[in-house]
Design an enzyme around this catalytic site. Sequence first.
Site, PDB file in Angstrom:
ATOM      1  N   LEU A 104     -11.565 -25.102 -81.902  1.00  0.00           N
ATOM      2  CA  LEU A 104     -11.310 -25.027 -83.351  1.00  0.00           C
ATOM      3  C   LEU A 104      -9.797 -25.003 -83.562  1.00  0.00           C
ATOM      4  CD1 LEU A 104     -14.020 -22.307 -84.067  1.00  0.00           C
ATOM      5  CD2 LEU A 104     -14.229 -24.764 -84.456  1.00  0.00           C
ATOM      6  N   ARG A 145     -17.748  -1.497 -77.071  1.00  0.00           N
ATOM      7  CA  ARG A 145     -16.961  -0.249 -77.035  1.00  0.00           C
ATOM      8  C   ARG A 145     -16.261  -0.066 -78.376  1.00  0.00           C
ATOM      9  NH1 ARG A 145     -12.114  -2.808 -77.270  1.00  0.00           N
ATOM     10  NH2 ARG A 145     -11.979  -4.751 -76.122  1.00  0.00           N
TER      11      ARG A 145
HETATM   12  P1  ADP Z   1     -10.917 -13.396 -74.025  1.00  0.00           P
HETATM   13  O1  ADP Z   1     -12.083 -12.511 -73.680  1.00  0.00           O
HETATM   14  O2  ADP Z   1     -10.287 -14.034 -72.815  1.00  0.00           O
HETATM   15  O3  ADP Z   1      -9.923 -12.738 -74.922  1.00  0.00           O
HETATM   16  P2  ADP Z   1     -12.191 -14.871 -76.238  1.00  0.00           P
HETATM   17  O4  ADP Z   1     -13.395 -15.693 -76.106  1.00  0.00           O
HETATM   18  O5  ADP Z   1     -12.303 -13.566 -76.943  1.00  0.00           O
HETATM   19  O6  ADP Z   1     -11.536 -14.678 -74.778  1.00  0.00           O
HETATM   20  O7  ADP Z   1     -11.065 -15.718 -76.935  1.00  0.00           O
HETATM   21  C1  ADP Z   1      -9.752 -15.237 -77.063  1.00  0.00           C
HETATM   22  C2  ADP Z   1      -9.008 -16.058 -78.068  1.00  0.00           C
HETATM   23  O8  ADP Z   1      -8.968 -17.441 -77.669  1.00  0.00           O
HETATM   24  C3  ADP Z   1      -9.622 -16.079 -79.450  1.00  0.00           C
HETATM   25  O9  ADP Z   1      -9.244 -14.954 -80.219  1.00  0.00           O
HETATM   26  C4  ADP Z   1      -9.035 -17.368 -79.985  1.00  0.00           C
HETATM   27  O10 ADP Z   1      -7.676 -17.129 -80.328  1.00  0.00           O
HETATM   28  C5  ADP Z   1      -9.058 -18.288 -78.792  1.00  0.00           C
HETATM   29  N1  ADP Z   1     -10.325 -19.074 -78.722  1.00  0.00           N
HETATM   30  C6  ADP Z   1     -11.468 -18.733 -78.079  1.00  0.00           C
HETATM   31  N2  ADP Z   1     -12.425 -19.685 -78.249  1.00  0.00           N
HETATM   32  C7  ADP Z   1     -11.887 -20.637 -79.017  1.00  0.00           C
HETATM   33  C8  ADP Z   1     -12.376 -21.890 -79.565  1.00  0.00           C
HETATM   34  N3  ADP Z   1     -13.607 -22.358 -79.325  1.00  0.00           N
HETATM   35  N4  ADP Z   1     -11.509 -22.633 -80.321  1.00  0.00           N
HETATM   36  C9  ADP Z   1     -10.242 -22.208 -80.560  1.00  0.00           C
HETATM   37  N5  ADP Z   1      -9.737 -21.042 -80.078  1.00  0.00           N
HETATM   38  C10 ADP Z   1     -10.538 -20.276 -79.316  1.00  0.00           C
END
Ligand code: ADP
Length: 449
Positions: free
Chosen positions: A203, A291
């Site tokens: 995205l 958590r």
């Molecule tokens: P982590 O557990 O490594 O922090 P997340 O899945 O929570 O991984 O994603 C961390 C960040 O990466 C999100 O807050 C966003 O900024 C970016 N992100 C994750 N998935 C997407 C996606 N499908 N498209 C764009 N950005 C993404």
Amino acid sequence: MFKKVLIANRGEIALRVLRACKELGIPTVAVHSTADNTAMHVRLADESVCIGPPPSRDSYLNIPSIVAACEISGADAVHPGYGFLSENARFADILDAHNITFIGPTAEHIRIMGDKIEAKRTAMRLGIPVVPGSPGAVTNDDEALRIADEIGFPVLVKASAGGGGRGMKVARSREDLSVALSTARTEAGAAFGDDAVYIEKYLEKPRHIEVQVFGDGKGNAIHLGERDCSLQRRHQKVWEEANSPALTEEQRASIGGICADAIAKLGYRGAGTIEFLYENGEFFFIEMNTRLQVEHPVTEAITGLDLVHEQIRVAAGQGLSITQSEIVFSGHAIECRINAEDPKTFAPSPGTITHYHTPGGLGVRVDSGVYQGYAIPPFYDSLIGKLIVHGRNRAECMMRLRRALDEIVVDGVKTTLPLFRDLVDNPDIGTGDYDIHWLENYLAAGGAG
Ligand code: ADP
């Protein structure tokens, strides 16, 4: 209710939990490394046990030492705070085997949500909208190409065991994809010992919006609205708000309802956060944290509910103190994470705090473990406190935040306070017009200068 709670953490969150226990009349046990002998959580707890030398793996992550501290002190419950062992299913299992209550969800739910592919599958099954992508791990380049063509480029390759933004690579075209896959696999293998990766639609300009949920473990669940945590640097949240400036009341009720229903169906126990990316009016699940979150105080500010009280109640089998229809969302809250870091380079700045003054007044809360004369040890993360401000609406909240930032003094170490003083006067922040890339772009352009 519990006889004694051991707090398996340090810093501001250890104090936060300690305060809730005090209010509920439950004696507390602090654990600490030799670097934290003079820490505030040690001073304020009823008892304390030293659990090892400074490195986290030898102290705050040392499960046998923590279990021994429970036995020595007679604690019958452990609150893990956030970070450290808070999402460690093995720790929850071990406590269980020792008849000590883990103040959190079941080990099984921690395990499911700790594996991103499994978490996404579970979310889909429970009716939560997810980012389009591969149904599971992708095992070869051809399969990856086929799926990427189907969902359309750009795509994001993500590690199933991922965390902290590691093992994530964007592929903008078919040509990019095989490199993205192999780098993500290598990074994930090295960081997590598991090189399973999956693919998602990337995205371009989403916001990070997360929903706070609570389950009683008996099939009842509530949501406490959302937090907007789009202002991030290197996937680390910097500034959080409740409510999100981007959502309407109808959207809030709708996504909150979907999350609460899912949590009820799952039979989930305790506090949880369902994280979404939000773009063009649509929500896409990315992960669930099992958590308490660093940013929970903004939710407390707009609901008047003490989330740690609720966690303790639920863990003790007393159920939630409130039903969905009794929850009233009031006003707006913002949290700034104050780190002991250079505000331009973000290099850690441990050292002694020579002057310390916290702001006060209506709607201002400071959660911090530091004090004047305190020496910040270099071994742990650089969060030294959180400034949380509440107002009747966003404009009042911003006005109050500006005033509180003017008043706060933390001398002797560098902090991120100057960044917040810039942000509070920025027109995009003023209107709430930002996405997850805004802060990185702002900093890359030199910030306020
Ligand atoms: P982590 O557990 O490594 O922090 P997340 O899945 O929570 O991984 O994603 C961390 C960040 O990466 C999100 O807050 C966003 O900024 C970016 N992100 C994750 N998935 C997407 C996606 N499908 N498209 C764009 N950005 C993404």
